[in-house]
Motif scaffolding. Sequence first.
Motif, mmCIF file in Angstrom:
data_model
loop_
_atom_site.group_PDB
_atom_site.id
_atom_site.type_symbol
_atom_site.label_atom_id
_atom_site.label_comp_id
_atom_site.label_asym_id
_atom_site.label_seq_id
_atom_site.Cartn_x
_atom_site.Cartn_y
_atom_site.Cartn_z
ATOM 1 N N SER A 57 1.138 -0.747 -0.415
ATOM 2 C CA SER A 57 0.278 0.281 0.214
ATOM 3 C C SER A 57 0.484 1.322 -0.078
ATOM 4 C CB SER A 57 -0.804 -0.129 1.177
ATOM 5 O OG SER A 57 -0.347 -0.361 2.558
ATOM 6 N N MET A 58 1.882 1.305 0.457
ATOM 7 C CA MET A 58 3.095 2.454 0.351
ATOM 8 C C MET A 58 3.366 2.439 -0.783
ATOM 9 S SD MET A 58 5.399 2.449 4.280
ATOM 10 C CE MET A 58 4.745 2.302 5.567
ATOM 11 N N PRO A 59 3.875 2.040 -1.620
ATOM 12 C CA PRO A 59 4.059 2.519 -2.821
ATOM 13 C C PRO A 59 3.379 3.079 -3.433
ATOM 14 C CG PRO A 59 5.147 0.439 -2.370
ATOM 15 C CD PRO A 59 4.259 0.807 -1.692
ATOM 16 N N ALA A 60 2.178 1.939 -3.834
ATOM 17 C CA ALA A 60 0.391 2.392 -4.650
ATOM 18 C C ALA A 60 0.408 3.635 -3.784
ATOM 19 C CB ALA A 60 -0.103 1.849 -3.880
ATOM 20 N N ALA A 61 0.645 4.181 -2.592
ATOM 21 C CA ALA A 61 -0.730 5.758 -2.297
ATOM 22 C C ALA A 61 1.076 6.413 -2.777
ATOM 23 C CB ALA A 61 -0.536 5.609 -0.966
ATOM 24 N N ILE A 62 2.318 6.406 -2.382
ATOM 25 C CA ILE A 62 2.632 7.347 -2.878
ATOM 26 C C ILE A 62 2.798 7.528 -4.078
ATOM 27 C CG2 ILE A 62 5.533 7.898 -3.010
ATOM 28 C CD1 ILE A 62 5.879 6.479 -0.697
ATOM 29 N N LEU A 63 2.580 6.674 -5.427
ATOM 30 C CA LEU A 63 2.344 6.806 -6.163
ATOM 31 C C LEU A 63 0.616 7.494 -7.320
ATOM 32 C CD1 LEU A 63 3.898 4.227 -8.366
ATOM 33 C CD2 LEU A 63 4.730 5.842 -8.388
ATOM 34 N N GLY A 64 -0.042 8.306 -6.164
ATOM 35 C CA GLY A 64 -0.813 8.387 -6.047
ATOM 36 C C GLY A 64 -2.485 7.428 -6.037
#
Length: 85
Positions: A57-64
């Motif tokens: 989830s962290m990479p997904a949220a960082i990517l918007g």
Amino acid sequence: RNANFGFDEVELQGGRGTEEPVASIQELCEKYDLPQEVVTNMERCGYKLLTAVQQYSMPAAILGSDVMVSAPTTSGKTCAYLVPL
């Protein structure tokens, strides 16, 4: 290796298709060039390993991407939502 506390299974739905999980906090910090304040706070909190929830989830949220996580207590949801902010 991660800190899943027995919660290893991750079901992914939606997203943009470009989101890739990270294997470690170090990879997260380096790949997404997190601000030093965030890195310092994660170190201060004693984070060493990411849970499966955090790895995805962290990479997904960082990517918007919009992220919605359903997982048991202690699975790392709160940190997963706060770090990308």
